[in-house]
Write a protein that holds these residues in place. Structure first.
Motif, short mmCIF file in Angstrom:
data_model
loop_
_atom_site.label_atom_id
_atom_site.label_comp_id
_atom_site.label_asym_id
_atom_site.label_seq_id
_atom_site.Cartn_x
_atom_site.Cartn_y
_atom_site.Cartn_z
N GLN A 32 52.18 72.04 13.60
CA GLN A 32 51.65 73.32 13.14
C GLN A 32 50.13 73.32 13.14
O GLN A 32 49.49 74.35 13.39
CB GLN A 32 52.17 73.63 11.73
N GLY A 52 48.10 74.52 16.13
CA GLY A 52 47.92 75.96 16.39
C GLY A 52 48.80 76.43 17.51
O GLY A 52 49.97 76.06 17.62
N ASP A 73 51.10 79.17 9.80
CA ASP A 73 49.66 78.95 9.89
C ASP A 73 49.22 78.15 8.66
O ASP A 73 49.18 78.66 7.54
CB ASP A 73 48.93 80.30 9.92
N ARG A 94 46.85 88.19 7.37
CA ARG A 94 47.84 87.11 7.27
C ARG A 94 48.95 87.48 6.30
O ARG A 94 49.75 86.61 5.91
CB ARG A 94 47.17 85.81 6.81
#
Length: 489
Positions: free
Chosen positions: A242, A245, A251, A383
């Motif tokens: 993770q 990216g 994220d 986000r």
């Protein structure tokens, strides 16, 4: 009902079924064990197989839905859920029941990952707010309906009906979905993070297996240690993938916000501190107190019932309060409620649980509606969707870990009190699970199992209090967003 609300009905049917299932199964466990000769550990896997598959696949299923179509993915999830429910209801052995429960969790993950996106793409403006409000209310009612349904059908019919009742409901939901929901997808969606999904699933499954095995054989057991090590290695690989990216499904930069970290801890602790012990409480109520499945369901109802009423009453006023305070305060209530249940002894009856269950229900009603806004308010606005997905994953993972951790605590404490008094303490735990605790000496059995529950409640209570304090003291460096209640589950 006007035609514009039929898509909401279709989405809520799926959410209701998948969230109702855990509560229904929890009160049906003794019936399953009696019919299939299941051990205490295998019953834990009936619950955890479902919860783990649901938690591990949520983020990946959401990415898949964005790519191939949300309605198509939702219908596929409903179909798999229906087939898995049929397999659970017809399972001739505990091994096949566990396998079918895992498949059921996969279908549930596919459904749950698409519900919010379907509502978001179908409704606009004020209608969207109404749709999310109704969806949230249905989610809250599902837990209470689960314990009532599980108790009623097991008491007056058979535990298999807990699963089979979902089959016609799922078929109806599929037909309605195809008739009233339009297809939607994200034109910017990338490929599904297969490696991330696989390593996260392996990590969660291995760690849960280690916890359950350690509860049965102790932490000196080589296999338990090996599975724990495998789970930690898989988790490290997941974090590494993770962090690179690209097409990562989670994220990791979200966790730079201390406030977000606190909310994720609370989300996981919610599953442990409010719900992780319910299956073992149900075993005690049915096997030791002889209440039956319906009686056990009624005793447990205050938790989900008060949570639903509290959320409904407080809903219009939530926008005036800081969601961090609501989540932190709610977790403190949940922890206090678990501790208030740790008062059992050999002579205790079901009424001893009611104050603690009611306090826990109040905490859930305060905490749950604010948790999504607290998570999204702790990160940058763009986000928010990822934050909501992470929140749902941590909540479901907390429930899976809660069943494993508190089951291990319960078993170790109960069997420790029976050591030297009974020849086979482990066998006594299995008799409790199968509803045959009457074959044990009444005094030692009631004392031991009450002590086991007290230990589980203490761990759950301390976990809830710690999570509540962390939410209140961890402050974010990210500028807070205005809370938007009902925007995410």
């Amino acid at each position: 009902m006007t035609s514009k609300w039929w898509p909401l009905v279709a989405v809520c049917m799926g959410a209701f079924m998948l969230l109702m299932q855990a509560g229904a199964v929890a009160v049906a466990l003794p019936g399953m064990a009696g019919d299939l000769g299941a051990t205490f550990s295998s019953l834990q896997w009936v619950l955890d197989g479902y919860a783990l598959a649901l938690a591990a696949l949520l983020l990946g299923a959401g990415s898949l839905a964005d790519l191939v179509g949300r309605r198509r993915t939702y219908v596929a999830g409903l179909a798999l859920f229906a087939l898995a429910c049929l397999a659970c209801g017809l399972a001739p052995s505990i091994g096949l029941l566990v396998a079918a429960s895992v498949a059921q969790g996969v279908g549930a993950a596919i459904m749950f990952a698409t519900t919010m996106a379907l509502l978001n793409s179908t409704y606009k403006g004020r209608d969207r707010g109404v749709a999310f409000g109704v969806w949230g209310a249905v989610n809250g009612a599902a837990a209470g309906a689960g314990v009532l349904l599980g108790g009623a059908v097991t008491e007056h019919g058979n535990w298999r009906a807990v699963f089979l009742v979902n089959v016609p409901l799922a078929i109806a939901a599929i037909a309605l979905t195809l008739a009233v929901l339009a297809e939607s997808r994200d034109p910017r969606a990338g490929r599904v993070d297969v490696s991330g999904t696989a390593t996260f699933t392996l990590a969660a499954g291995a760690l849960t297996y280690a916890l359950i095995r350690a509860g049965e054989y102790g932490w000196a057991d080589g296999a338990a240690l090996a599975w724990a090590a495998a789970g930690l290695v898989a988790l490290a690989v997941f974090v590494f993938l993770q962090a690179r990216g690209g097409n990562a499904m989670l994220d990791l930069s979200l966790f730079r916000s201390p406030r977000f970290v606190g909310i994720m801890i609370a989300a996981m602790a919610l599953g442990v501190s409010a719900f992780g012990y319910l299956a073992y409480t149900s075993l005690w109520l049915q096997s030791l107190l002889g209440l039956g499945a319906a009686g056990a369901g009624l005793v447990l109802l205050p938790l989900s019932g008060i949570a639903f009423v509290a959320a409904l009453v407080a809903g219009p006023y939530l926008h005036r309060a800081d969601p961090r305070l609501l989540v932190g305060g709610g977790m403190l209530l949940i922890g206090a409620g678990a501790l208030a249940q740790a008062v059992l002894d050999a002579g205790s009856g079901w009424a001893a649980l009611l104050p603690g269950l009611s306090l826990t229900g109040l905490g859930v009603g305060v905490c749950s509606p604010a948790m999504s806004s607290a998570a999204m308010g702790a990160v940058a606005p763009e986000r928010g969707g990822m934050a909501a997905g992470a929140l749902n994953t941590f909540r479901q993972l907390g429930q899976a870990f809660g069943v494993a951790v508190l089951g291990s605590v319960f078993r170790a404490a109960a069997e420790g009190r029976m050591a030297g008094r009974l020849a086979d303490p482990a066998g006594a735990t299995d008799l409790l699970a199968s509803g045959q605790a009457g074959l044990l000496p009444a005094g030692p059995a009631r004392e031991a199992f009450a002590g086991g529950l007290n230990a589980a409640y203490l761990v759950a209570g301390v976990g809830g209090l710690v999570a509540g304090v962390l939410v209140l003291v961890l402050r974010s460096r990210t500028r807070e967003r205005k809370p938007v209640y009902g925007a995410a589950g």
